[in-house]
Design a protein around this motif. Structure first.
Motif, PDB file in Angstrom:
ATOM      1  N   ARG A 174       0.880  -1.082   0.372  1.00 45.76           N
ATOM      2  CA  ARG A 174      -0.194   0.520  -0.257  1.00 45.76           C
ATOM      3  C   ARG A 174       0.608   1.343  -0.308  1.00 45.76           C
ATOM      4  NH1 ARG A 174      -5.128   0.382   1.298  1.00 45.76           N
ATOM      5  NH2 ARG A 174      -6.200   2.864   1.893  1.00 45.76           N
ATOM      6  N   VAL A 175       0.405   2.702  -0.567  1.00 45.71           N
ATOM      7  CA  VAL A 175       1.088   3.585  -1.064  1.00 45.71           C
ATOM      8  C   VAL A 175       0.651   4.720   0.292  1.00 45.71           C
ATOM      9  CG1 VAL A 175       1.973   5.278  -2.634  1.00 45.71           C
ATOM     10  CG2 VAL A 175       2.615   2.561  -3.171  1.00 45.71           C
ATOM     11  N   ILE A 176       0.790   5.162   0.588  1.00 47.76           N
ATOM     12  CA  ILE A 176       1.047   6.179   1.407  1.00 47.76           C
ATOM     13  C   ILE A 176       1.876   7.450   0.989  1.00 47.76           C
ATOM     14  CG2 ILE A 176       0.541   7.702   3.177  1.00 47.76           C
ATOM     15  CD1 ILE A 176       0.206   4.612   4.559  1.00 47.76           C
ATOM     16  N   PRO A 182       3.402  17.224  -6.940  1.00 52.34           N
ATOM     17  CA  PRO A 182       2.057  16.642  -7.996  1.00 52.34           C
ATOM     18  C   PRO A 182       3.202  16.018  -8.765  1.00 52.34           C
ATOM     19  CG  PRO A 182       1.452  18.973  -8.004  1.00 52.34           C
ATOM     20  CD  PRO A 182       3.406  18.785  -6.693  1.00 52.34           C
ATOM     21  N   ALA A 183       4.830  16.022  -9.345  1.00 51.54           N
ATOM     22  CA  ALA A 183       5.201  14.994  -9.965  1.00 51.54           C
ATOM     23  C   ALA A 183       5.167  13.173  -9.153  1.00 51.54           C
ATOM     24  CB  ALA A 183       6.139  15.260 -10.886  1.00 51.54           C
ATOM     25  N   VAL A 184       5.165  13.440  -7.759  1.00 50.38           N
ATOM     26  CA  VAL A 184       5.867  11.885  -7.271  1.00 50.38           C
ATOM     27  C   VAL A 184       4.399  11.723  -7.185  1.00 50.38           C
ATOM     28  CG1 VAL A 184       6.581  11.496  -4.806  1.00 50.38           C
ATOM     29  CG2 VAL A 184       7.900  13.329  -6.481  1.00 50.38           C
ATOM     30  N   LEU A 185       3.314  12.169  -6.276  1.00 49.14           N
ATOM     31  CA  LEU A 185       1.926  11.940  -6.737  1.00 49.14           C
ATOM     32  C   LEU A 185       1.396  11.222  -7.662  1.00 49.14           C
ATOM     33  CD1 LEU A 185      -0.349  11.187  -5.062  1.00 49.14           C
ATOM     34  CD2 LEU A 185      -1.503  13.324  -5.674  1.00 49.14           C
ATOM     35  N   ARG A 186       1.708  11.757  -8.843  1.00 49.99           N
ATOM     36  CA  ARG A 186       1.469  10.955 -10.479  1.00 49.99           C
ATOM     37  C   ARG A 186       1.865   9.537 -10.254  1.00 49.99           C
ATOM     38  NH1 ARG A 186       1.314  16.460 -12.304  1.00 49.99           N
ATOM     39  NH2 ARG A 186       3.764  16.209 -12.525  1.00 49.99           N
ATOM     40  N   ALA A 187       3.511   9.626 -10.043  1.00 53.69           N
ATOM     41  CA  ALA A 187       3.982   8.602 -10.267  1.00 53.69           C
ATOM     42  C   ALA A 187       4.036   7.435  -9.183  1.00 53.69           C
ATOM     43  CB  ALA A 187       6.038   8.710 -10.746  1.00 53.69           C
ATOM     44  N   ALA A 188       3.107   8.136  -7.869  1.00 52.12           N
ATOM     45  CA  ALA A 188       2.949   6.892  -7.040  1.00 52.12           C
ATOM     46  C   ALA A 188       1.734   5.933  -7.604  1.00 52.12           C
ATOM     47  CB  ALA A 188       2.790   7.804  -5.666  1.00 52.12           C
ATOM     48  N   HIS A 189       0.791   6.953  -7.820  1.00 54.34           N
ATOM     49  CA  HIS A 189      -0.111   6.207  -8.069  1.00 54.34           C
ATOM     50  C   HIS A 189      -0.127   5.090 -10.100  1.00 54.34           C
ATOM     51  CE1 HIS A 189      -3.801   8.425  -6.593  1.00 54.34           C
ATOM     52  NE2 HIS A 189      -3.169   9.829  -6.425  1.00 54.34           N
ATOM     53  N   ARG A 190       0.702   6.096 -10.739  1.00 58.86           N
ATOM     54  CA  ARG A 190       0.933   4.673 -12.459  1.00 58.86           C
ATOM     55  C   ARG A 190       1.598   3.435 -11.357  1.00 58.86           C
ATOM     56  NH1 ARG A 190       2.920   9.860 -14.338  1.00 58.86           N
ATOM     57  NH2 ARG A 190       5.162   9.657 -13.716  1.00 58.86           N
ATOM     58  N   LEU A 191       1.808   3.279 -10.104  1.00 63.72           N
ATOM     59  CA  LEU A 191       2.562   2.142  -9.766  1.00 63.72           C
ATOM     60  C   LEU A 191       1.441   1.084  -9.225  1.00 63.72           C
ATOM     61  CD1 LEU A 191       4.655   3.295  -6.683  1.00 63.72           C
ATOM     62  CD2 LEU A 191       5.385   1.953  -8.968  1.00 63.72           C
ATOM     63  N   GLY A 192       0.211   1.597  -9.556  1.00 63.99           N
ATOM     64  CA  GLY A 192      -1.044   1.158  -9.756  1.00 63.99           C
ATOM     65  C   GLY A 192      -1.619   0.185  -8.581  1.00 63.99           C
ATOM     66  N   LYS A 193      -1.465   0.688  -7.594  1.00 64.48           N
ATOM     67  CA  LYS A 193      -1.647   0.358  -5.753  1.00 64.48           C
ATOM     68  C   LYS A 193      -2.423   1.428  -5.344  1.00 64.48           C
ATOM     69  CE  LYS A 193       2.900  -2.544  -5.715  1.00 64.48           C
ATOM     70  NZ  LYS A 193       3.931  -2.792  -5.122  1.00 64.48           N
ATOM     71  N   PRO A 194      -3.081   0.640  -4.314  1.00 66.03           N
ATOM     72  CA  PRO A 194      -3.752   1.543  -3.754  1.00 66.03           C
ATOM     73  C   PRO A 194      -2.940   2.974  -2.855  1.00 66.03           C
ATOM     74  CG  PRO A 194      -4.559  -0.495  -2.942  1.00 66.03           C
ATOM     75  CD  PRO A 194      -2.986  -0.909  -3.501  1.00 66.03           C
ATOM     76  N   VAL A 195      -3.603   4.231  -3.238  1.00 68.23           N
ATOM     77  CA  VAL A 195      -2.871   4.817  -2.681  1.00 68.23           C
ATOM     78  C   VAL A 195      -3.151   6.377  -1.172  1.00 68.23           C
ATOM     79  CG1 VAL A 195      -2.309   7.292  -3.501  1.00 68.23           C
ATOM     80  CG2 VAL A 195      -1.763   5.227  -4.526  1.00 68.23           C
ATOM     81  N   GLU A 196      -3.139   6.277  -0.488  1.00 68.17           N
ATOM     82  CA  GLU A 196      -3.391   7.378   0.579  1.00 68.17           C
ATOM     83  C   GLU A 196      -2.804   8.433   0.807  1.00 68.17           C
ATOM     84  OE1 GLU A 196      -5.251   7.416   5.110  1.00 68.17           O
ATOM     85  OE2 GLU A 196      -3.923   5.057   4.510  1.00 68.17           O
ATOM     86  N   GLU A 197      -2.846   9.917   0.784  1.00 69.55           N
ATOM     87  CA  GLU A 197      -2.259  10.719   0.505  1.00 69.55           C
ATOM     88  C   GLU A 197      -2.458  11.863   1.757  1.00 69.55           C
ATOM     89  OE1 GLU A 197      -1.647  14.640  -2.173  1.00 69.55           O
ATOM     90  OE2 GLU A 197      -3.089  13.794  -2.444  1.00 69.55           O
ATOM     91  N   PHE A 198      -1.279  12.238   2.292  1.00 68.67           N
ATOM     92  CA  PHE A 198      -1.415  13.458   3.213  1.00 68.67           C
ATOM     93  C   PHE A 198      -1.131  14.188   2.673  1.00 68.67           C
ATOM     94  CE2 PHE A 198      -1.827   9.442   5.508  1.00 68.67           C
ATOM     95  CZ  PHE A 198      -2.896  10.398   7.156  1.00 68.67           C
ATOM     96  N   PRO A 199      -2.347  15.597   2.105  1.00 65.00           N
ATOM     97  CA  PRO A 199      -1.338  16.890   1.213  1.00 65.00           C
ATOM     98  C   PRO A 199      -0.720  17.026   2.231  1.00 65.00           C
ATOM     99  CG  PRO A 199      -3.848  16.746   1.646  1.00 65.00           C
ATOM    100  CD  PRO A 199      -3.372  14.897   2.220  1.00 65.00           C
ATOM    101  N   ALA A 200       0.256  18.055   1.686  1.00 67.97           N
ATOM    102  CA  ALA A 200       0.898  19.651   2.329  1.00 67.97           C
ATOM    103  C   ALA A 200       0.318  21.080   1.739  1.00 67.97           C
ATOM    104  CB  ALA A 200       2.215  19.193   1.692  1.00 67.97           C
ATOM    105  N   ALA A 201       1.208  21.636   2.907  1.00 63.95           N
ATOM    106  CA  ALA A 201       0.644  22.781   2.009  1.00 63.95           C
ATOM    107  C   ALA A 201       0.976  24.087   1.282  1.00 63.95           C
ATOM    108  CB  ALA A 201       0.558  23.862   3.814  1.00 63.95           C
ATOM    109  N   SER A 202       0.407  24.638   0.617  1.00 60.43           N
ATOM    110  CA  SER A 202       0.593  25.248  -0.351  1.00 60.43           C
ATOM    111  C   SER A 202       2.481  25.611  -0.594  1.00 60.43           C
ATOM    112  CB  SER A 202       0.476  26.506  -1.090  1.00 60.43           C
ATOM    113  OG  SER A 202       0.428  27.342  -2.027  1.00 60.43           O
TER     114      SER A 202
END
Length: 508
Positions: A174-176, A182-202
């Motif tokens: 599982r990916v957290i 945004p680029a790293v987040l997109r790459a993580a989604h491309r792994l095809g695994k469940p993704v959970e996100e804790f977003p950062a401040a702007s």
């Protein structure tokens, strides 16, 4: 309790070399730098060492050829970084504690040196195991992924923040993703695994706040010589002054970043400065360093285009700023005088930019006025320390709460002295300056100064003043109104008053 935690951490460190002996439940593995902590331990350690002794840079250059793992070990040994004061991701920590309560094994896996990891364990006893770099291996990226696969062949969940974590996420169940770009987040989604996100401040907002563009209003002082020197009608002079303004703004923003980087530990102990972008971790140290370099290079390049005299003035401003950040801000009284001199240097850069005669009266007036405002800033800090019951020297400063009365006296005296000096400037210089169309308009200025300084010190005594008088002035309606009147007065002095408003025999 602390001893038990250290022993548990030491045992965990030993287990790094041992693969899991039997199938177990899937653990939750947490990265440290930029994930659980909103900062980078290696950069924090480097800054700590350089703040203590800038010559440590030479030692660091000798450590680097021996490998990144060795370099991290030496930084960890020398810095003695207090992990307990570093900003943590509270949302992620709450998630970790919930998973721990549900019975999941919690593992800290970091590329930071094991000494740093053990200090983190003392702060966060929620972890059951520590996996870290050991001075020989740099446990990052693919190396971390291989180590975790060996330890947990049944799989693991992993929380990370950077592109270096992609190989670990690829090996995880599982990916957290924590505070990633945004680029790293997109790459993580491309792994095809469940993704959970804790977003950062702007990040752009945090960078903009760290650059403090509202402080650029101080650089408007470069336009004073333009007006008072009688060149307000010349487009070329305005262009030169604008370049000086931009140069000082870029260098000043870079110096604010440098000051915040050198003052991280002190800011984190301060009641309001701990919310600054770098101190709070909302802006990464790496981004701050990059912006610092770009600001310095850009500012000095613009100054060079404006001429050798402007470049000299900006370099002098930079030198005084560096001395203030490294030492002078911790010397009582001298710190306020230094800040006053930085304001006066801005006027000096304006004189150099538009090539007008120096005015000793104007420079002396500036020194006293802005020294008073600097004392107001210190007075506010001392009032805040006394209100919170703080005793002893304030972190990062040379003052104690007992110094409040002395700072108040010097601040008010400096402010009133600036008014007297401005009156002397009017009588001895301004009214004899042929370039001013209507010097009589400047008589409004002493009254404006008295009202403004009186308001600043009155609110300081009521604990109603922002700890930065400049930030206060640009938000306070009364101060803005006084500033508008002052601007009109300067415009009238430079370009003349409407016919019929100048009494016969005055202002000549």
């Amino acid at each position: 309790m602390a001893t038990a935690q250290v022993r548990r951490a030491e045992t965990a460190a030993i287990l790094i070399e041992e693969p899991a002996a039997a199938p177990r439940a899937v653990p939750l593995v947490i990265d440290l730098d930029g994930t659980l902590l909103r900062t980078d331990l290696l950069l924090e350690g480097i800054i700590t060492l350089l703040r203590r002794n800038p010559l440590m840079l030479l030692a660091m250059l000798l450590w680097l050829p021996r490998g990144r793992a060795f370099f991290k070990r030496r930084i960890a040994e020398g810095a003695g970084l207090d992990v307990a004061t570093l900003p943590a991701n509270e949302a992620l920590l709450a998630h970790i504690e919930a998973r721990k309560a549900a019975g999941q094994e919690i593992v800290l896996a970091t590329a930071a040196n094991e000494l740093m990891a053990l200090r983190a364990l003392r702060r966060f006893p929620v972890f059951d195991r520590v996996v870290a770099s050991d001075g020989v291996r740099n446990l990052k990226g693919a190396a971390k992924a291989a180590q975790l696969r060996a330890l947990y062949p049944q799989g693991f969940d992993y929380a990370g923040d950077a592109a270096a974590d992609l190989p670990v996420w690829a090996a995880a169940r599982r990916v957290i993703v924590v505070g990633a770009s945004p680029a790293v987040l997109r790459a993580a989604h491309r792994l095809g695994k469940p993704v959970e996100e804790f977003p950062a401040a702007s990040r752009p907002h945090a960078l903009l706040k760290a650059l403090r563009p509202h402080q650029w209003i101080k650089n408007a002082l470069v336009f004073l010589p333009l007006v008072l020197g009688g060149r307000a009608g010349e487009a070329q002079a305005w262009g030169s002054a604008l370049m000086a303004f931009l140069s000082l703004g870029l260098v000043a923003s870079a110096s604010y970043l440098l000051n915040d980087l050198l003052d991280l530990s002190h800011d984190r102990a301060h009641w309001s400065k701990r919310e600054r972008p770098l101190a709070s971790g909302r802006l990464s140290i790496a981004t701050g360093l990059a912006a610092l370099v770009l600001g310095l290079v850009g500012g000095l390049a613009v100054a060079a285009c404006a001429g050798a005299a402007v470049l000299t003035g900006v370099l002098a401003y930079l030198a005084v700023t560096l001395a203030y950040s490294a030492w002078l801000k911790r010397v009582p009284m001298l710190d306020a005088l230094t800040l006053g001199s930085l304001f006066t240097l801005r006027i000096g850069v304006g004189v150099a930019a538009v090539a007008v005669a120096w005015s000793p009266w104007l420079l002396t007036f500036s020194m006293f006025l802005f020294t008073s405002l600097s004392f107001a800033k210190r007075h506010t800090e001392l009032r805040g320390a006394a209100r919170r019951g703080q005793a002893g020297t304030i972190a990062g400063r040379g003052y104690q709460p007992a110094d409040e009365a002395v700072v108040l006296a010097f601040g008010v005296a400096s402010g009133l002295s600036s008014v007297v000096i401005f009156i002397l400037y009017l009588a001895n210089e301004a009214f004899h300056h042929a370039a001013l169309a209507a010097p009589l308009a400047l008589w409004s200025f002493p009254l404006i100064l008295v009202l403004f300084m009186g308001r600043v010190w009155l609110l300081a005594g009521r604990d109603a003043l922002h700890d930065d008088p400049v930030a206060f002035a640009i938000k306070d309606h009364s101060s803005l109104a006084l500033g508008a009147i002052a601007g009109l007065a300067f415009a009238a002095a430079a370009f003349g008053l409407p016919p019929g408003l100048i009494p016969q025999g005055l202002g000549q």
